[in-house]
Design a protein around this motif. Structure first.
Motif, PDB file in Angstrom:
ATOM      1  N   PHE A 284       0.848  -1.187   0.000  1.00 12.49           N
ATOM      2  CA  PHE A 284       0.000   0.000   0.000  1.00 12.49           C
ATOM      3  C   PHE A 284       0.886   1.241   0.000  1.00 12.49           C
ATOM      4  CE2 PHE A 284      -2.440   3.237   2.399  1.00 12.49           C
ATOM      5  CZ  PHE A 284      -3.500   3.373   1.518  1.00 12.49           C
ATOM      6  N   GLN A 285       0.470   2.220  -0.842  1.00 14.52           N
ATOM      7  CA  GLN A 285       1.255   3.449  -0.920  1.00 14.52           C
ATOM      8  C   GLN A 285       0.610   4.511  -0.036  1.00 14.52           C
ATOM      9  OE1 GLN A 285       1.643   5.271  -4.790  1.00 14.52           O
ATOM     10  NE2 GLN A 285       3.570   6.259  -4.195  1.00 14.52           N
ATOM     11  N   THR A 286       1.344   4.916   0.987  1.00 11.64           N
ATOM     12  CA  THR A 286       0.826   5.945   1.895  1.00 11.64           C
ATOM     13  C   THR A 286       1.022   7.311   1.264  1.00 11.64           C
ATOM     14  OG1 THR A 286       2.939   5.666   3.033  1.00 11.64           O
ATOM     15  CG2 THR A 286       1.007   4.717   4.089  1.00 11.64           C
ATOM     16  N   LEU A 287       0.351   8.318   1.838  1.00 15.85           N
ATOM     17  CA  LEU A 287       0.348   9.621   1.150  1.00 15.85           C
ATOM     18  C   LEU A 287       1.697  10.329   1.184  1.00 15.85           C
ATOM     19  CD1 LEU A 287       0.083  11.923   3.525  1.00 15.85           C
ATOM     20  CD2 LEU A 287      -2.341  11.376   3.384  1.00 15.85           C
ATOM     21  N   ASP A 288       2.671   9.769   1.906  1.00 15.91           N
ATOM     22  CA  ASP A 288       4.037  10.303   1.808  1.00 15.91           C
ATOM     23  C   ASP A 288       4.781   9.667   0.636  1.00 15.91           C
ATOM     24  OD1 ASP A 288       4.318   7.759   2.757  1.00 15.91           O
ATOM     25  OD2 ASP A 288       5.417   8.300   4.566  1.00 15.91           O
ATOM     26  N   GLY A 289       4.049   8.858  -0.169  1.00 16.67           N
ATOM     27  CA  GLY A 289       4.652   8.293  -1.372  1.00 16.67           C
ATOM     28  C   GLY A 289       5.332   6.961  -1.155  1.00 16.67           C
ATOM     29  N   GLN A 290       5.491   6.546   0.084  1.00 17.56           N
ATOM     30  CA  GLN A 290       6.187   5.295   0.375  1.00 17.56           C
ATOM     31  C   GLN A 290       5.260   4.102   0.141  1.00 17.56           C
ATOM     32  OE1 GLN A 290       9.379   4.735   2.156  1.00 17.56           O
ATOM     33  NE2 GLN A 290       9.839   6.827   1.498  1.00 17.56           N
TER      34      GLN A 290
ATOM     35  N   LEU B 248      -5.028  -2.952  10.299  1.00 16.20           N
ATOM     36  CA  LEU B 248      -6.394  -2.586   9.915  1.00 16.20           C
ATOM     37  C   LEU B 248      -6.335  -1.539   8.814  1.00 16.20           C
ATOM     38  CD1 LEU B 248      -9.351  -3.150  10.838  1.00 16.20           C
ATOM     39  CD2 LEU B 248      -9.192  -1.030  12.161  1.00 16.20           C
ATOM     40  N   MET B 249      -7.163  -1.741   7.773  1.00 15.80           N
ATOM     41  CA  MET B 249      -7.149  -0.838   6.622  1.00 15.80           C
ATOM     42  C   MET B 249      -8.509  -0.171   6.460  1.00 15.80           C
ATOM     43  SD  MET B 249      -4.059  -1.306   5.473  1.00 15.80           S
ATOM     44  CE  MET B 249      -4.141  -0.353   3.962  1.00 15.80           C
ATOM     45  N   ILE B 250      -8.471   1.032   5.941  1.00 16.74           N
ATOM     46  CA  ILE B 250      -9.695   1.690   5.497  1.00 16.74           C
ATOM     47  C   ILE B 250      -9.781   1.449   3.979  1.00 16.74           C
ATOM     48  CG2 ILE B 250     -10.981   3.858   5.444  1.00 16.74           C
ATOM     49  CD1 ILE B 250     -10.157   2.987   8.290  1.00 16.74           C
ATOM     50  N   CYS B 251     -10.885   0.913   3.507  1.00 19.41           N
ATOM     51  CA  CYS B 251     -11.021   0.584   2.083  1.00 19.41           C
ATOM     52  C   CYS B 251     -12.289   1.219   1.531  1.00 19.41           C
ATOM     53  CB  CYS B 251     -11.125  -0.933   1.889  1.00 19.41           C
ATOM     54  SG  CYS B 251      -9.879  -1.859   2.799  1.00 19.41           S
ATOM     55  N   ASP B 252     -12.305   1.354   0.220  1.00 18.13           N
ATOM     56  CA  ASP B 252     -13.584   1.704  -0.418  1.00 18.13           C
ATOM     57  C   ASP B 252     -14.102   0.431  -1.085  1.00 18.13           C
ATOM     58  OD1 ASP B 252     -12.198   1.399  -2.794  1.00 18.13           O
ATOM     59  OD2 ASP B 252     -12.073   3.557  -3.221  1.00 18.13           O
ATOM     60  N   ALA B 253     -15.032   0.558  -1.958  1.00 16.36           N
ATOM     61  CA  ALA B 253     -15.641  -0.633  -2.545  1.00 16.36           C
ATOM     62  C   ALA B 253     -14.633  -1.445  -3.344  1.00 16.36           C
ATOM     63  CB  ALA B 253     -16.817  -0.233  -3.421  1.00 16.36           C
ATOM     64  N   GLU B 254     -13.534  -0.807  -3.793  1.00 15.66           N
ATOM     65  CA  GLU B 254     -12.597  -1.493  -4.686  1.00 15.66           C
ATOM     66  C   GLU B 254     -11.198  -1.666  -4.108  1.00 15.66           C
ATOM     67  OE1 GLU B 254     -12.630   1.091  -7.996  1.00 15.66           O
ATOM     68  OE2 GLU B 254     -14.687   0.546  -8.606  1.00 15.66           O
ATOM     69  N   LYS B 255     -10.784  -0.707  -3.297  1.00 12.03           N
ATOM     70  CA  LYS B 255      -9.353  -0.685  -2.959  1.00 12.03           C
ATOM     71  C   LYS B 255      -9.133  -0.194  -1.527  1.00 12.03           C
ATOM     72  CE  LYS B 255      -8.994   3.984  -4.861  1.00 12.03           C
ATOM     73  NZ  LYS B 255     -10.452   4.165  -5.115  1.00 12.03           N
ATOM     74  N   GLN B 256      -7.872  -0.376  -1.102  1.00  7.27           N
ATOM     75  CA  GLN B 256      -7.477   0.174   0.197  1.00  7.27           C
ATOM     76  C   GLN B 256      -7.159   1.655   0.012  1.00  7.27           C
ATOM     77  OE1 GLN B 256      -4.204  -2.522   0.775  1.00  7.27           O
ATOM     78  NE2 GLN B 256      -5.442  -3.965   1.966  1.00  7.27           N
ATOM     79  N   ILE B 257      -7.641   2.481   0.962  1.00  8.66           N
ATOM     80  CA  ILE B 257      -7.379   3.931   0.817  1.00  8.66           C
ATOM     81  C   ILE B 257      -6.676   4.535   2.032  1.00  8.66           C
ATOM     82  CG2 ILE B 257      -9.236   4.366  -0.861  1.00  8.66           C
ATOM     83  CD1 ILE B 257     -10.970   5.276   1.509  1.00  8.66           C
ATOM     84  N   GLY B 258      -6.401   3.715   3.045  1.00  9.97           N
ATOM     85  CA  GLY B 258      -5.666   4.269   4.193  1.00  9.97           C
ATOM     86  C   GLY B 258      -5.332   3.184   5.195  1.00  9.97           C
ATOM     87  N   ILE B 259      -4.239   3.389   5.944  1.00 12.79           N
ATOM     88  CA  ILE B 259      -3.928   2.490   7.058  1.00 12.79           C
ATOM     89  C   ILE B 259      -4.611   3.091   8.272  1.00 12.79           C
ATOM     90  CG2 ILE B 259      -2.145   1.351   8.399  1.00 12.79           C
ATOM     91  CD1 ILE B 259      -0.156   2.044   6.202  1.00 12.79           C
ATOM     92  N   ALA B 260      -5.537   2.338   8.867  1.00 15.53           N
ATOM     93  CA  ALA B 260      -6.354   2.885   9.951  1.00 15.53           C
ATOM     94  C   ALA B 260      -5.493   3.458  11.055  1.00 15.53           C
ATOM     95  CB  ALA B 260      -7.250   1.784  10.508  1.00 15.53           C
TER      96      ALA B 260
ATOM     97  N   SER C  17       0.802  -2.162  14.779  1.00 17.42           N
ATOM     98  CA  SER C  17       0.802  -1.925  13.335  1.00 17.42           C
ATOM     99  C   SER C  17       1.805  -0.833  12.969  1.00 17.42           C
ATOM    100  CB  SER C  17      -0.599  -1.502  12.876  1.00 17.42           C
ATOM    101  OG  SER C  17      -1.506  -2.559  13.076  1.00 17.42           O
ATOM    102  N   ALA C  18       1.843   0.221  13.785  1.00 13.20           N
ATOM    103  CA  ALA C  18       2.774   1.323  13.496  1.00 13.20           C
ATOM    104  C   ALA C  18       4.201   0.797  13.473  1.00 13.20           C
ATOM    105  CB  ALA C  18       2.617   2.433  14.536  1.00 13.20           C
ATOM    106  N   LYS C  19       4.480  -0.121  14.404  1.00 13.49           N
ATOM    107  CA  LYS C  19       5.822  -0.718  14.449  1.00 13.49           C
ATOM    108  C   LYS C  19       6.058  -1.570  13.216  1.00 13.49           C
ATOM    109  CE  LYS C  19       7.714  -1.305  19.066  1.00 13.49           C
ATOM    110  NZ  LYS C  19       7.933  -2.259  20.157  1.00 13.49           N
ATOM    111  N   ARG C  20       5.041  -2.371  12.882  1.00 14.01           N
ATOM    112  CA  ARG C  20       5.192  -3.304  11.777  1.00 14.01           C
ATOM    113  C   ARG C  20       5.373  -2.563  10.459  1.00 14.01           C
ATOM    114  NH1 ARG C  20       1.013  -6.860  12.922  1.00 14.01           N
ATOM    115  NH2 ARG C  20       2.469  -7.523  14.518  1.00 14.01           N
ATOM    116  N   VAL C  21       4.573  -1.518  10.290  1.00 14.28           N
ATOM    117  CA  VAL C  21       4.626  -0.760   9.048  1.00 14.28           C
ATOM    118  C   VAL C  21       5.835   0.196   9.051  1.00 14.28           C
ATOM    119  CG1 VAL C  21       3.321   0.873   7.624  1.00 14.28           C
ATOM    120  CG2 VAL C  21       2.131  -0.959   8.799  1.00 14.28           C
ATOM    121  N   GLY C  22       6.353   0.437  10.241  1.00 10.53           N
ATOM    122  CA  GLY C  22       7.511   1.325  10.356  1.00 10.53           C
ATOM    123  C   GLY C  22       7.128   2.779  10.175  1.00 10.53           C
ATOM    124  N   LEU C  23       5.985   3.161  10.733  1.00  7.99           N
ATOM    125  CA  LEU C  23       5.501   4.514  10.533  1.00  7.99           C
ATOM    126  C   LEU C  23       4.746   4.937  11.792  1.00  7.99           C
ATOM    127  CD1 LEU C  23       5.149   6.767   8.414  1.00  7.99           C
ATOM    128  CD2 LEU C  23       3.054   5.627   7.664  1.00  7.99           C
TER     129      LEU C  23
END
Lengths: 408, 809
Positions: free
Chosen positions: B305-311, B320-332, B364-370
């Motif tokens: 997943f590409q976060t809004l910092d481009g990574q 946990l993810m926030i998704c829309d009907a088709e895709k993931q749009i944010g890491i909760a 999750s923050a640890k796992r994702v490194g963010l």
């Protein structure tokens, strides 16, 4: 009476001669000089007294010619001896004089030997003169000897003058680590207040380091402490607080304990951090223990540790295993609270965390919080050592440079 | 947590105190102030001036001469600033005033910079126009300031007014240490509540009025939470007709003081509400959301997943993810996605204010490194009721700031909210725990200030209703702490515990260790301390064979590095490192000791407590030899009551010691330690250029033999008889063997034997040495006869002859 006295003298002298072995001339002479005045002098005095009474009642004119001769002879010996002693300048010469007059073949002894020529009724009188003279000569000899010995000793000491400012010869004893000095001080204070010093394992189970202290699996405090793990359940203890739990589980109440020991946290080494350092945990559990008791105990500790004038300040804080919790500051022991570089101008130095043992922690260790309460505290040993001894870099504590250690 | 006092005062309007008073009082009620900084530090005599005229400097191309009105008068200022024009209103520091920094924006000098009237290239200048950098700030915090040159005020400011005031700089920023139990205090409102309670002033919460047009948000978006364990509440509202622009100055100033850079009205509003309520919010561009649907669910292992910092970040099924009907749009709770981020072209915004499982967010923050501002707040476990309050506050600000139009209604997906905690009111118990005598009334007043409600239960007893934001108040002890905090920790009396007396004591083990320290120090050894963990390479340095049991270590799974990765199984590495340090620093005659544990696994992998063994380690180089160290050990044994014979077995087999100069120390048949000269190869490995000696006593082995009990045995009354014997001894026979014979055969009368001469050399035949002993006999009850001694001597001499020892004449 006089005869008896004389006999005693002779008897005493004969004792020396009849000793377990034959004494050399010098030895017997020595003994004579030393022993006669000390042991027999009281007897001699008694004789003199008697003689005095006797002589006033007996006119000198009544003496026979033989007596006169004897008297003259004894007087002459005395005059001569006194003159010789006066001129004498060494202890050796003095001994020669003694032998020549008082020795076995000495002049005065010769006089006694010639007593057989004296009329029997006059013998006591003559004996008296001889003894009197002998005593007098001995006394003068003794005085002269003491004087000379003193002079010799003084001369010797004058030659032995030393330069007292030369360097000391030290036994080069070793030095205790500043941590240990601080620890022993803390131990002394609490042992004096009735606390037992206990120890616990450094490689600890998660349960004792966290869970039993009200820090469950997902508690953020577990992250904050950057724990070294051996595996999921075994870790290097991050605090000595686990010893509280071990102690409570023993089921023996009341508890008053301190637990010093090594703890570990994943901090990189720098001037103020070390992955390994020491804490001292304290725990009191009893009926009716109050927060006021906690304050009183730690205030007492602070005074003992940092000086009688030390003031303490308790600030509310949070630890998972105590409630209410506090941090204790002490008035800066460098500046007395005016503010200096040690207290960063604040006048106060943060020393320890403490609080009333959380009822849940008591319950987990099978102690009924309705019946028992308690307080706990934790002190960082290095913190105290660094502050107290003005050590500016924590790394020095683990380098073991002898030039550092020697300063404690 | 940093906040400006002015923001706190917005909710505690009656708060009046100096910075120091605020700092002290808040600290004493538990909101510890770590420090504070005045924003107007070193800003003196700075007013708004208006440029009346500008002329060129006659002698300098880059300078201009300005006439500046400061209201009461007009002053002449020479400047090199490129951006001013006639009519501009600017900050002017007057003669004798001060600014905080230079125009280059470098580090601020502690005392600021004093400005005095003077001449620039011959033209008098009676003040200075200021850039934002000179005022101690920068364009991040004052984005309206020009990139280069003088700060320019809006046209409506009054000439001659206090410029510092207009910039919102008469303020103080406080830095707090918030304890982990007070999630509510990671917000302006939380701290303001504490301040109000501390200073006994009313707390005035922001009035959030209902917002929204007559449309229904459900026509815009629907929300489905699949993993309710990780997301107990999800609130969503929609704002349309968004007009992106700068936020108002007051909002920018407050954010800047909290260390947050103002961006635009929409971003600033979410940040502002996050600071104010402690509730992070996220804004999505609704037009990027497929199917007008939000689905909250776990990621699948290996999702990218590409976060809004481009990574691009890799997920697993615990995230946990926030998704829309088709895709993931944010890491909760952590960060939104590149694919749904707000741009300046945004038309319709979807606001999210949710509550996530704190522990999960932390992991999750640890796992994702963010780790973000938002995740930092979520991981503490937020109050679900706060989500609703915050989202409504944000919508209100959207409206108030003219940023857009709020759509009516809120989508609210939640598990039923937990009921408010109710606790019995137990004033006696609180006093009992605290050792105080606080009245009921005073306690109730304290509770009122803390918004703790009082209600009567069914029996008519007073109960305490805990507000939802105080998740930390769960029991009696917690309430007692609230009483203590606001009654004042300083007013609680100081007493000493009463009750049963206890005996203070140091256990035997620690007394023996103290004696070990004493003896080592009397003998000239200083105490060192070294780490319990070390590198596995240590074993090679110490020449430990590959299959040696010492290499089986308790290993740290997350060490600071390989050098600190195993728990030591022998204590020598620390000692040799310390000696090496001293040797390299040219310290002479260094004698050290250490008392520290080694850690031996009872089984591998470790499943239980390990064997922690206290080691008394001595080491030195310089004056002395093997026997110096042996002497220290024997002094120690004497002082801890170990009076039996110590055996020294040269077959110690220690690879790190000189093969001909090492010994096991044995006591009553038990090996209790070893000593020896360090192997020359090991010395090389540690860069120690001189002979060194070490000794180690294994204290658990030593302890059972130690005692502080002593018994007077009398002083001999009868004379002793001594016999001297002189022997020619084969070289390989140890004097220990000779002593053993003498002791074995000397009988009851033997008192002691003492070596008084040992010699190898020209007068002694090859392969032999001369050894002389003085043997002393004594009886306790009589004077010995010649015949008593003769028998014992005969036995001794016979025994010695059996070893091939010749008696010398």
């Amino acid at each position: 009476m006089q005869a008896q006295g004389l006999f005693l003298i002779m008897a005493q002298v004969s004792v020396f001669r009849a000793g377990p072995r034959t004494l050399s001339a010098n030895e017997s002479l020595d003994l004579g000089i030393r022993v006669v005045p000390r042991i027999i002098r009281p007897l001699l005095c008694m004789q003199q007294g008697t003689f005095f009474v006797y002589s006033t009642r007996t006119p000198i004119i009544e003496m026979t010619r033989k007596e006169d001769t004897m008297k003259a002879k004894v007087d002459q010996i005395r005059e001569q001896a006194l003159a010789q002693i006066k001129d004498c300048d060494t202890i050796e010469k003095l001994n020669e004089i003694r032998v020549s007059i008082l020795g076995k073949k000495g002049e005065l002894t010769e006089v006694l030997k010639s007593m057989k020529d004296v009329a029997p009724e006059d013998r006591p009188k003559v004996g008296q003169w001889v003894n009197e003279t002998r005593t007098e000569i001995e006394t003068v000899l003794e005085e002269a000897k003491t004087r000379m010995e003193k002079a010799v000793r003084e001369a010797k000491m004058r030659a032995e003058v030393i330069d007292v400012t030369l360097p000391a010869k030290k036994a080069e004893i070793g030095h205790r680590h500043p941590n240990t000095i601080a620890l022993e001080e803390v131990e002394r204070i609490f042992v004096g207040m009735g606390y037992e010093v206990v120890e616990g394992p450094e490689v600890e189970k998660d349960y004792y380091n966290f869970e039993a202290l009200n820090i469950p699996a997902d508690h953020p405090a577990k992250d904050e402490q950057d724990t070294f793990y051996i595996n999921g359940d075994i870790l290097l203890r991050t605090q000595t607080s686990g010893v509280q739990v071990h102690e409570m589980e023993k089921g023996k109440l009341p508890i008053r304990m301190i637990a010093p020991g090594r703890v570990f946290r994943a901090d990189e080494v720098d001037a103020t951090h070390s992955p390994s350092f020491h804490q001292i945990e304290g725990l009191v559990i009893d009926k009716n223990i109050t927060f006021a008791d906690l304050k009183g105990t730690l205030a007492e500790f602070a005074k003992e540790m940092f000086g009688e004038d030390t003031r303490v300040k308790f600030r509310p804080h949070h630890f998972p295993f105590t409630e209410p919790s506090a941090e204790m500051d002490v008035s800066c022991f460098k500046c007395g609270g005016k503010g200096c570089r040690f207290c960063k101008g604040e006048g106060w130095i943060e020393i320890l965390g403490c609080g009333m043992v959380h009822p849940h922690v008591l319950e987990m260790s099978h102690i009924d919080p309705e019946e028992y309460t308690g307080f706990a505290f934790g002190v960082g040993l290095e913190r105290i050592a660094l502050l107290k001894y003005e050590i500016d870099d924590m790394r020095l504590l683990y380098e073991n440079d002898i030039r550092f250690l020697k300063q404690f | 947590m940093n906040t400006a006092l002015s923001w706190i005062k917005a909710y505690v309007p009656e708060l009046a105190c100096t910075d120091q008073e605020y700092c002290d009082a808040m600290t004493l009620t538990g909101t510890k102030v770590e420090g504070y900084e005045r924003k107007d530090k070193n800003l003196e005599k700075i007013v708004v001036g208006q440029i009346v005229s500008i002329e060129k400097h006659p002698d300098a191309d880059k300078l201009i001469v300005c006439q500046v009105s400061i209201g009461s008068e007009t002053i002449q200022i020479v400047t090199g600033a490129p951006n001013v024009k006639v009519g501009d209103k600017v900050p002017v520091v007057l003669d004798g005033g001060k600014v905080a920094g230079g125009h280059d924006g470098g580090p601020l000098p502690e005392e600021g910079i004093r400005i005095k009237a003077g001449k620039l290239r011959g033209i008098p200048s009676n003040g200075m126009m200021c850039s934002i950098e000179e005022l101690g700030s920068d364009r991040n915090m004052y984005p309206e300031a020009p990139e280069m040159g003088i700060y320019i005020f809006p046209e409506d400011v009054e000439v001659g007014a206090d410029a510092v005031e207009l910039l919102g700089m008469h303020d103080t920023v406080f830095e707090y240490e918030i304890t982990s139990n007070r999630v509510d205090c990671y917000s302006i409102l939380g701290i303001a509540r504490e301040a109000a309670a501390t200073f006994r002033k009313p707390f005035v919460a922001p009035v959030v009025k209902a917002t929204g047009n007559d449309e229904d948000v459900n026509d815009y978006i629907s929300v489905e939470v699949k993993d309710t364990d990780l997301c107990p509440r999800y609130c969503a509202r929609v704002c349309k007709n968004i007009k992106i622009g700068p936020s108002p100055k007051w909002m920018q100033r407050r954010l800047a003081a909290s260390g947050i850079r103002p961006i635009n009205n929409l971003v600033d509003i979410t940040n502002y509400v996050m600071e104010e309520y402690g509730q992070p919010m996220h804004a999505f561009d609704l037009d990027t959301i497929a199917g007008k649907k939000i689905i909250v669910q776990r990621a699948k292992d290996g999702d990218e997943f590409q976060t809004l910092d481009g990574q691009i970040r890799r997920m697993d099924s615990d995230v946990l993810m926030i998704c829309d009907a088709e895709k993931q749009i944010g890491i909760a709770g952590i960060m939104g996605g590149e694919n749904s981020k707000i741009t300046d072209e945004v038309k319709t915004v979807l606001f999210e204010a949710a509550t996530f499982n704190g522990a999960n967010i932390r992991k999750s923050a640890k796992r994702v490194g963010l780790r973000t501002d938002a995740s930092g707040k979520f991981e503490k476990g937020l109050d679900p009721r706060n989500a609703e309050a915050a989202i409504n506050r944000a919508c209100q600000l959207i409206e108030e700031l003219g940023c857009g139009e709020v759509v009516g209604g809120m989508v609210d997906v939640k598990v039923p909210l937990k009921e408010l905690t109710v606790l019995p009111f137990e004033p006696e118990k609180y006093n009992q725990l605290l050792g105080t005598d606080v009245s009921k009334e005073e306690m109730l007043q304290i509770f009122e200030r803390l918004e703790i409600g009082t209600i009567a239960n069914s029996c008519g007893d007073i109960c305490l209703e805990i507000p939802s934001f105080r998740q930390d108040l769960l029991g009696r002890a917690d309430i007692a702490e609230e009483v203590a905090r606001f009654y004042g920790y300083d007013k609680i009396p100081t007493t000493l515990p009463s009750g049963e007396a206890t005996t203070g004591k140091l256990p035997h083990k620690l007394r023996i260790e103290k004696k070990a320290r004493d003896i080592a120090e009397y003998c000239g050894f200083s105490q060192g301390m070294s780490y319990s963990f070390e590198s596995p390479k240590v074993f090679d340095k110490l020449l430990i064979p590959a299959d040696d049991v010492l290499r089986q270590t308790v290993t740290i799974s997350n060490p600071l590095g390989e050098d600190f990765s195993i728990m030591r199984t022998l204590s020598l590495n620390g000692m040799l490192n310390s000696l090496a340090t001293n040797y390299n620093r040219r310290n002479k005659n260094v004698k050290l000791y250490e008392l520290g544990n080694i850690y031996l696994p009872k089984e591998l992998p470790v499943t239980d407590y390990v064997d922690e063994r206290m080691q008394f380690t001595l080491g030195f180089y310089g004056d002395g030899d093997f026997f110096t160290l042996k002497g220290v050990l024997e002094e120690f044994f004497d002082c801890v009551g170990m009076s039996a014979k110590k055996e020294y077995d040269p077959a110690a087999g220690k690879p790190f010691l000189h093969p001909g100069r090492q010994a096991l120390v044995k006591y009553e048949g038990e090996t209790i330690g070893f000593l020896g000269e360090v192997h020359p190869q090991v010395l090389d490995n540690y860069n120690i250029g001189t002979r060194a000696y070490v000794a180690v006593l294994d204290m658990p082995k030593v302890l059972p033999f130690t005692t502080f009990d002593r018994k007077y045995e009398g002083i001999a009354k009868f004379p002793a008889v001594s016999r001297d014997i002189s022997m020619v001894v084969p070289k390989d026979i140890l004097v220990g063997q000779i002593e053993h014979i003498i002791e074995q055969r000397g009988g009851k009368l033997l008192e002691s034997c003492e070596l008084f001469d040992i010699y190898e050399g020209s007068q002694i035949k090859e392969g032999f040495k001369s050894v002389a002993y003085s043997i002393t006999f004594r009886a306790k009850d009589r004077t010995l006869e010649e015949s008593d001694v003769a028998g014992a001597m005969k036995k001794i001499l016979n025994g010695l002859e059996q070893l091939g020892i010749e008696l010398r004449a």
